[in-house]
Structure formats: C-alpha cells, structure tokens
Write an enzyme that holds these catalytic residues in place. Structure first.
Site, PDB file in Angstrom:
ATOM      1  N   GLU A   1      44.309 -55.373  50.227  1.00 60.21           N
ATOM      2  CA  GLU A   1      44.062 -55.349  48.647  1.00 60.21           C
ATOM      3  C   GLU A   1      43.452 -54.167  47.999  1.00 60.21           C
ATOM      4  OE1 GLU A   1      42.705 -59.466  50.665  1.00 60.21           O
ATOM      5  OE2 GLU A   1      42.899 -57.330  50.995  1.00 60.21           O
TER       6      GLU A   1
ATOM      7  N   CYS B   1      38.722 -61.398  51.421  1.00 56.95           N
ATOM      8  CA  CYS B   1      37.502 -61.854  52.163  1.00 56.95           C
ATOM      9  C   CYS B   1      36.356 -61.951  50.937  1.00 56.95           C
ATOM     10  CB  CYS B   1      37.042 -60.791  53.148  1.00 56.95           C
ATOM     11  SG  CYS B   1      36.791 -59.001  52.367  1.00 56.95           S
TER      12      CYS B   1
ATOM     13  N   ALA C   1      54.652 -57.701 101.120  1.00 59.52           N
ATOM     14  CA  ALA C   1      53.343 -58.134 101.891  1.00 59.52           C
ATOM     15  C   ALA C   1      52.191 -57.348 101.966  1.00 59.52           C
ATOM     16  CB  ALA C   1      53.818 -58.757 103.164  1.00 59.52           C
TER      17      ALA C   1
ATOM     18  N   ARG D   1      50.017 -53.973  75.857  1.00 53.75           N
ATOM     19  CA  ARG D   1      48.723 -53.304  76.043  1.00 53.75           C
ATOM     20  C   ARG D   1      48.201 -52.590  74.820  1.00 53.75           C
ATOM     21  NH1 ARG D   1      49.162 -49.808  81.854  1.00 53.75           N
ATOM     22  NH2 ARG D   1      49.569 -51.467  83.358  1.00 53.75           N
TER      23      ARG D   1
ATOM     24  N   LEU E   1      45.820 -49.124  83.946  1.00 51.16           N
ATOM     25  CA  LEU E   1      45.573 -50.207  82.982  1.00 51.16           C
ATOM     26  C   LEU E   1      45.427 -49.327  81.573  1.00 51.16           C
ATOM     27  CD1 LEU E   1      43.498 -52.825  84.610  1.00 51.16           C
ATOM     28  CD2 LEU E   1      45.877 -52.852  84.543  1.00 51.16           C
TER      29      LEU E   1
ATOM     30  N   GLU F   1      47.013 -59.030  83.283  1.00 51.90           N
ATOM     31  CA  GLU F   1      47.718 -58.346  84.143  1.00 51.90           C
ATOM     32  C   GLU F   1      47.235 -58.156  85.672  1.00 51.90           C
ATOM     33  OE1 GLU F   1      50.140 -54.573  83.321  1.00 51.90           O
ATOM     34  OE2 GLU F   1      48.956 -54.421  81.573  1.00 51.90           O
TER      35      GLU F   1
END
Length: 390
Positions: A64, A87, A176, A196, A216, A315
C-alpha cells in the site's frame, strides 16, 4: 512500484480485473517477502490506473505504501485494491490502514481478511470507522492460495508442508546402496530449485545427509528466474532431523551459506554436539515421540513459532517421509516421476505404518499433473479424513 513496463488499460467498475492485477503483483514477493505475506496493491480512480506496488521484503514498505507514494495527491478519492487486509498494528513499519486514511482514499477492496491475530479485522474496522467504503472477499480463494503458508502459520501455528519426492515409474527413489542422483531431468530439478527458493526452511533426515551429502541450497544457475542471484542470496533454513546426532562433521551443508539446524532428542549424549556447533551448525533438542525419535508435530510448531516459517519443504528419504505422512503433517505432495525403472531391489517411496489391508490404504486427491521435460510432476494432497484440517 511495478515490474511491468506500462500501466494497464482502464477497466471501469471491474473489481475482479484490478484485484487480479494486485494478485499478480503480490506474486513478485513469492521468493522474498517471508516471513511476511505476499501482498499487492493497485490504486484506481474513475476507472483509470494510478499506481501500484507489492511487498518485497520484511522491514521494507508494504504494498500500500509503494502504491500511495506512486500516486501522491491523486490518491484522494481513489479505490485501493489490496490482496490482504491492510495492517493495523505497528511492527517494523507503520499501520497501512492509517496511511490509506491519511491519503484520503474513498474505497478499499480487500481480497481476504488478515489471519494474523494482531490484525484480524481491525484494519477493516478502522477504515470503515474513518468513513471509507470497504469490500471484502474479491478473489478470496486466489488470495488464500497465494498465502497458504502464512495462513497456516497464523491459524494452525505451524508452516504449510510440502513433501517432495522423485521416483522412477516403478515407484523407486534410490538404489539399494542409497545412490539417487539423478532420477529426474533438468526441468524437474529446476522446479525443485524454485520450490526451495520460496520455502522458509527445508527439512530432511540425517540418512539423506549421510547417503547423498545433500547441500539443500538454492542455486542461482538452476533457477531460471529473473534476479536469480538476488533470490539465491536468501538461503532457506536447513533442518536436519538427527535424533542420535549421527550428522557427519564433513557434511557439505555445514559449509554452505545460510544456517543448518540439527535437531536431536532431549538428553542425547554425544561428543559430536560440540563439534557440530564448532562446524557452524545450531543444535536443538526436542522431546521424543513414542518411537523415541524427534517429535515431528512439536518440531513444526517450533518452526512456526520461533522461526516464523510459513512454508516448509520436506526433501528426505522413505523413513522420515512416511513418518510425516503417518503424523498427518503433509499438506501437499509433489511427486516427480521419471520415465525409467529401477527394479525391485531399489528403495521404495515412503515407509508408511499400519497398512496391511486394502482398507488401510491412504487415498490422495490429485490436484495437477503436468510434464516437465521428460518427467511428470504430480501434485496431490492427502484425502484421509483423519487428516482433514490438520
């Protein structure tokens, strides 16, 4: 303030038209506004566009204020289209409802009421008490979707959780041995980078660190977005669930920009704790659940309360993914399916408990399916009644 080259054409009387523009503006804050909500504002007078703005970063002017500054004295008698209730409280910036009143706007159209208990209708009330006409609910569903994480934190006390998994056509996520790079192609990995970038935190399990040495991080070169370098500077908090403190001291994520939080159970004794802290990690103790591991609901509540986490991306491997599903903590699944087969010895998608009959299956509601390069992205949410509203 706008990132569009030219103002839009006039659209007299079309509230939905201008609110849709305000929502598009709010999207510009998708990767930067957290922990604040994404908000856009458009000022219109006599059907003509005056100015607009969006909230980019916490502590900086709200949408605003940008719009009012752009319109100046022309704001008097105008209509303000705002995607979230202005707000009414003092934070790092002053109340936006007071700024709208002072500017002399005649009408305010609000997409949705602010779920923040500090606001929650007070901004709307103050505007009406000042004689300003206020309409609430224009494109409300779109506004709720845009800020689903913020709404979750304000109403449930925890972030909105996305569980991301990459799998082969036969539902396998890794060999595996734990080898998993790469099942999916560049387009799917770019989509994950954007996930992310818009997340406040990324949650993983220690086994993913041990087997994959996951970093990450948000990588600018893979985002494929404007201002990718700027977006990548804000790295999400990395949260590693490590109940017994098995985190390798040489883990790559410990040397990456941003913070790594290692979460263990209360009272665990390990000489590795001090070494991890010397390596730059924060170590947090959490109560243990019934399985003796970190209590996941308590951790999510902490992330919402202490870290202001709106959106959490998970993840991880099959064990933690299954535990999150078992605890009804997943709001959305993002499954990336590659056109390949890994065979019966490869690792499964997730370890779910209590399923030994067809009656125990976990139904999902499919939201969207689309191709990403050679892969497919499936968006789904749990449809189990017991998880409704969690």
């Amino acid at each position: 303030m706008s990132r569009d080259d030219a103002p839009p054409a006039s659209a007299p009387g079309h509230d939905a038209h201008w609110m849709a523009r305000a929502l598009r503006l709010a999207e510009h804050g998708r990767y930067t506004s957290m922990p604040n909500p994404r908000v856009g504002c458009v000022l219109v007078k006599d059907g003509e566009w005056l100015a607009e703005g969006f909230h980019e970063r916490a502590g900086e002017p709200h949408a605003e204020i940008h719009a009012l500054n752009g319109a100046g004295e022309r704001s008097r008698g105008a209509t303000a289209y705002v995607t979230l209730e202005p707000c009414s409280h003092h934070g790092r910036t002053g109340p936006c409802c007071d700024a709208l009143i002072k500017a002399g706007v005649a009408r305010v159209v609000v997409a949705m009421q602010d779920p923040n208990p500090q606001v929650a209708g007070r901004g709307i009330q103050r505007l009406r008490e000042a004689g300003i006409e206020v309409l609430v609910g224009c494109l409300e569903a779109d506004a709720l979707t845009l800020n689903a994480g913020f709404v979750s934190r304000m109403t449930k006390g925890r972030p909105r959780v996305r569980l991301k998994l990459a799998m082969s056509l036969d539902g396998r996520t890794a060999m595996a041995s734990g080898e998993s790079q790469w099942i999916t192609g560049p387009a799917a990995r770019r989509d994950v980078q954007r996930l992310r970038a818009q997340s406040c935190a990324i949650l993983t399990g220690v086994d993913s660190i041990i087997f994959d040495n996951s970093r990450l991080t948000v990588r600018a070169e893979q985002l494929g977005l404007d201002q990718a370098d700027t977006i990548a500077r804000r790295q999400p908090l990395r949260v590693v669930v490590d109940s017994r403190l098995r985190m390798p001291l040489a883990a790559a994520c410990l040397s990456e920009p941003g913070q790594t939080l290692v979460v263990c159970v209360e009272g665990v004794e390990s000489p590795r704790r001090e070494a991890l802290e010397r390596s730059g990690a924060r170590v947090l103790e959490m109560p243990a659940g019934e399985d003796g591991r970190v209590d996941l609901p308590t951790l999510l509540d902490w992330l919402g309360r202490e870290e202001g986490c709106n959106e959490l991306l998970v993840e991880t491997g099959a064990t933690l993914a299954g535990a999150m599903m078992d605890a009804c903590l997943v709001d959305e699944l993002r499954l990336y399916m590659a056109p390949t087969l890994l065979g019966p010895e490869a690792r499964g998608l997730m370890s779910l408990s209590g399923i030994d009959q067809m009656a125990h299956q976990r139904p999902l509601e499919i939201i969207d399916i689309r191709a990403l390069g050679q892969d497919w992205r499936i968006l789904a949410r749990p449809a189990l009644p017991a998880c409704t509203g969690r």
